[in-house]
Design a protein around this motif. Structure first.
Motif, PDB file in Angstrom:
ATOM      1  N   ASN A 170       0.860  -1.184   0.000  1.00  0.00           N
ATOM      2  CA  ASN A 170       0.000   0.000   0.000  1.00  0.00           C
ATOM      3  C   ASN A 170       0.893   1.228   0.000  1.00  0.00           C
ATOM      4  OD1 ASN A 170      -1.640  -2.207   1.735  1.00  0.00           O
ATOM      5  ND2 ASN A 170      -2.999  -0.959   0.493  1.00  0.00           N
ATOM      6  N   THR A 171       0.599   2.165  -0.903  1.00  0.00           N
ATOM      7  CA  THR A 171       1.451   3.335  -1.081  1.00  0.00           C
ATOM      8  C   THR A 171       0.658   4.620  -0.869  1.00  0.00           C
ATOM      9  OG1 THR A 171       0.995   3.616  -3.438  1.00  0.00           O
ATOM     10  CG2 THR A 171       2.749   2.088  -2.842  1.00  0.00           C
ATOM     11  N   ASP A 172       1.386   5.684  -0.531  1.00  0.00           N
ATOM     12  CA  ASP A 172       0.771   7.005  -0.473  1.00  0.00           C
ATOM     13  C   ASP A 172       1.845   8.074  -0.557  1.00  0.00           C
ATOM     14  OD1 ASP A 172      -1.238   8.875  -0.388  1.00  0.00           O
ATOM     15  OD2 ASP A 172      -1.512   8.790   1.778  1.00  0.00           O
TER      16      ASP A 172
ATOM     17  N   ALA B 284       2.338  12.320  -0.233  1.00  0.00           N
ATOM     18  CA  ALA B 284       1.642  13.447   0.402  1.00  0.00           C
ATOM     19  C   ALA B 284       2.423  14.724   0.162  1.00  0.00           C
ATOM     20  CB  ALA B 284       1.498  13.199   1.893  1.00  0.00           C
TER      21      ALA B 284
ATOM     22  N   HIS C  36       6.673  10.511   1.136  1.00  0.00           N
ATOM     23  CA  HIS C  36       6.023   9.313   0.623  1.00  0.00           C
ATOM     24  C   HIS C  36       6.141   8.203   1.656  1.00  0.00           C
ATOM     25  CE1 HIS C  36       9.427   6.643  -0.436  1.00  0.00           C
ATOM     26  NE2 HIS C  36      10.088   7.781  -0.590  1.00  0.00           N
TER      27      HIS C  36
ATOM     28  N   TYR D  24       5.164   3.730   2.202  1.00  0.00           N
ATOM     29  CA  TYR D  24       4.590   2.480   1.720  1.00  0.00           C
ATOM     30  C   TYR D  24       4.834   1.390   2.747  1.00  0.00           C
ATOM     31  CZ  TYR D  24       9.380   1.361   0.176  1.00  0.00           C
ATOM     32  OH  TYR D  24      10.731   1.138   0.120  1.00  0.00           O
TER      33      TYR D  24
ATOM     34  N   ASN E 223       1.531  16.665  -6.305  1.00  0.00           N
ATOM     35  CA  ASN E 223       0.872  15.482  -5.758  1.00  0.00           C
ATOM     36  C   ASN E 223       1.074  14.249  -6.641  1.00  0.00           C
ATOM     37  OD1 ASN E 223      -0.768  16.724  -7.698  1.00  0.00           O
ATOM     38  ND2 ASN E 223      -2.647  15.948  -6.784  1.00  0.00           N
TER      39      ASN E 223
ATOM     40  N   GLU F 140       3.125  10.722  -5.590  1.00  0.00           N
ATOM     41  CA  GLU F 140       2.545   9.375  -5.714  1.00  0.00           C
ATOM     42  C   GLU F 140       3.410   8.494  -6.611  1.00  0.00           C
ATOM     43  OE1 GLU F 140      -0.053   8.184  -4.083  1.00  0.00           O
ATOM     44  OE2 GLU F 140      -1.107   9.978  -3.400  1.00  0.00           O
TER      45      GLU F 140
ATOM     46  N   THR G  26       6.581   7.355  -4.883  1.00  0.00           N
ATOM     47  CA  THR G  26       6.246   6.303  -3.919  1.00  0.00           C
ATOM     48  C   THR G  26       6.175   4.946  -4.610  1.00  0.00           C
ATOM     49  OG1 THR G  26       4.943   7.922  -2.701  1.00  0.00           O
ATOM     50  CG2 THR G  26       4.613   5.618  -2.124  1.00  0.00           C
TER      51      THR G  26
ATOM     52  N   THR H 261      -2.644   1.879  -4.695  1.00  0.00           N
ATOM     53  CA  THR H 261      -2.420   3.305  -4.537  1.00  0.00           C
ATOM     54  C   THR H 261      -3.751   4.020  -4.449  1.00  0.00           C
ATOM     55  OG1 THR H 261      -1.429   5.274  -5.536  1.00  0.00           O
ATOM     56  CG2 THR H 261      -2.236   3.597  -7.051  1.00  0.00           C
ATOM     57  N   ASP H 262      -3.777   5.169  -3.796  1.00  0.00           N
ATOM     58  CA  ASP H 262      -5.003   5.958  -3.745  1.00  0.00           C
ATOM     59  C   ASP H 262      -5.062   6.969  -4.880  1.00  0.00           C
ATOM     60  OD1 ASP H 262      -3.068   7.697  -2.844  1.00  0.00           O
ATOM     61  OD2 ASP H 262      -4.192   8.387  -1.105  1.00  0.00           O
ATOM     62  N   SER H 263      -4.066   6.934  -5.770  1.00  0.00           N
ATOM     63  CA  SER H 263      -4.055   7.836  -6.918  1.00  0.00           C
ATOM     64  C   SER H 263      -4.753   7.165  -8.102  1.00  0.00           C
ATOM     65  CB  SER H 263      -2.614   8.188  -7.301  1.00  0.00           C
ATOM     66  OG  SER H 263      -2.596   8.863  -8.545  1.00  0.00           O
TER      67      SER H 263
END
Length: 153
Positions: free
Chosen positions: A76-78, A80, A90, A92, A114, A118, A121, A141-143
């Motif tokens: 799981n990555t993010d 910011a 970043h 993960y 942004n 991402e 990351t 990813t949330d992107s």
């Protein structure tokens, strides 16, 4: 006793002009910040009543973390940022099928946007997994933009 008329000025601006400017600014702010408000009033007292009674619709989507398939690592990555572009970081983490944490990393990166945060990351995640010899990795990813790019959409 004589009644005094209230007449105050601020520089070249009278109370009425100031009141008008404040009302206009609040109206413009509400219209630009909340375009879904179709019938936002223009009259100050109506604006106040409208905002006091306004209850925004809250939309949510329940997200449940699902473990990866067997013999697969899930990452799981993010990324910011503060501002866009701005101060960036970043993070993960890698987990196995039993949800055990294998590795986690978070660090500051140079100021960026942004999307770049991402992307960095995901790049760092792939680099780390390659170094560790993980050949079966699922990246979340949330992107939405990067997810679509990675999936070829």
């Amino acid at each position: 006793m004589e009644k005094k008329k209230y007449h105050q000025t601020w520089g070249n601006m009278t109370y009425n002009k100031l009141f008008y400017q404040v009302t206009l600014n609040v109206w413009q702010f509400a219209r630009s910040s909340f375009p879904s408000l179709k019938q936002f009033p223009t009259n100050w007292s109506d604006m106040v009543k409208f905002l006091e009674n306004y209850k925004p619709r809250i939309y949510y989507k329940k997200i449940i973390w699902m473990p990866p398939n067997s013999n697969t690592i899930k990452c799981n990555t993010d990324g910011a940022i503060k501002g866009n572009p701005g101060k960036s970081s970043h993070a993960y983490c890698l987990r196995d099928r039993e949800e055990n944490l294998i590795y986690a990393q978070a660090e500051e990166i140079p100021d960026t946007t942004n999307v770049e945060a991402e992307a960095v990351t995901i790049k760092e995640t792939i680099y780390h997994c390659t170094r560790r010899g993980f050949s079966r990795v699922t990246i979340e990813t949330d992107s939405l933009l990067l997810k679509n790019i990675l999936q070829g959409n």
